[in-house]
Design a protein around this motif. Sequence first.
Motif, PDB file in Angstrom:
ATOM      1  N   ARG A 195     -21.741  11.163  29.745  1.00 60.58           N
ATOM      2  CA  ARG A 195     -20.480  11.973  29.131  1.00 60.58           C
ATOM      3  C   ARG A 195     -20.895  13.314  29.228  1.00 60.58           C
ATOM      4  NH1 ARG A 195     -16.899   8.486  28.184  1.00 60.58           N
ATOM      5  NH2 ARG A 195     -17.368   6.291  27.681  1.00 60.58           N
ATOM      6  N   ARG A 200     -18.536  19.176  32.615  1.00 62.09           N
ATOM      7  CA  ARG A 200     -18.550  19.394  34.016  1.00 62.09           C
ATOM      8  C   ARG A 200     -18.982  20.440  34.546  1.00 62.09           C
ATOM      9  NH1 ARG A 200     -17.181  15.383  33.600  1.00 62.09           N
ATOM     10  NH2 ARG A 200     -18.705  15.427  34.886  1.00 62.09           N
ATOM     11  N   GLN A 242     -24.772  17.191  37.661  1.00 56.84           N
ATOM     12  CA  GLN A 242     -24.384  16.827  36.112  1.00 56.84           C
ATOM     13  C   GLN A 242     -23.678  15.644  35.997  1.00 56.84           C
ATOM     14  OE1 GLN A 242     -24.239  19.315  33.319  1.00 56.84           O
ATOM     15  NE2 GLN A 242     -24.536  17.198  32.446  1.00 56.84           N
ATOM     16  N   GLY A 248     -21.498  12.386  34.984  1.00 57.62           N
ATOM     17  CA  GLY A 248     -20.271  12.287  34.625  1.00 57.62           C
ATOM     18  C   GLY A 248     -19.916  10.877  34.310  1.00 57.62           C
ATOM     19  N   HIS A 302     -19.957  11.860  39.055  1.00 59.19           N
ATOM     20  CA  HIS A 302     -20.903  13.031  38.790  1.00 59.19           C
ATOM     21  C   HIS A 302     -20.653  14.194  39.551  1.00 59.19           C
ATOM     22  CE1 HIS A 302     -23.089   9.734  37.299  1.00 59.19           C
ATOM     23  NE2 HIS A 302     -23.484   9.243  38.450  1.00 59.19           N
ATOM     24  N   ASP A 303     -20.820  15.269  39.064  1.00 60.72           N
ATOM     25  CA  ASP A 303     -20.576  16.748  39.717  1.00 60.72           C
ATOM     26  C   ASP A 303     -21.896  17.113  40.406  1.00 60.72           C
ATOM     27  OD1 ASP A 303     -18.065  17.587  39.070  1.00 60.72           O
ATOM     28  OD2 ASP A 303     -18.833  17.613  36.862  1.00 60.72           O
TER      29      ASP A 303
END
Length: 206
Positions: A6, A9, A180, A182, A187-188
């Motif tokens: 979590r 972004r 990152q 998510g 995910h980014d």
Amino acid sequence: MREEYRGVRLLEEEAGTDPLALFARWLADAMAAELHEPNAMTLATASADGRPSARMVLLKGFDGRGFCFYTNYESRKGQELAENPWAALVFWWGPLARQVRVEGRVEKLTAEESDAYFRTRPLGSRLSAWASPQSRVIPDRATLEAWLREVEERFAGQEPPRPPYWGGYRVIPQSIEFWQGGPDRLHDRLRYTREGDTWRLERLAP
């Protein structure tokens, strides 16, 4: 056990055009979070015939030229870098749900750069660099400790110089990817690829 990320972004407009500046921010975040060894990184190398190996090392500096670490040039990683001067790095900051991947060519640091860093190391670490034939098979622990005693006697009362077979490397990044975590595995992933003096930024599917 399934991990549900979590994190915040990672958006292109916030990441910026300079991956080294973004890396500096992420490393500062990892240090501020008081993570254990935030400068720890996996270093992957490969032999001339393409057989890979990986190990954890510590990042000891970085700038616009690349990422630096130090080791015994005669170690397995040193021998592989002599045969195949390309490497990959991975930084993992789990509590922040962040990963950075670096791929690039590797060059040795200058003798002056390696000398300067070696002088900053604790005395015990400098003596160990002389005593340990890194990556070589040795008879037992007692033998290693005997070699260390010999080195301590050899350099008693003086500052041990840098061994000629020990020094630094710089990974010159050709690509740097930021990950990152998510929710729902969306995910980014942003990848910077070097194009001359600039970087091309692309988003990758998770």
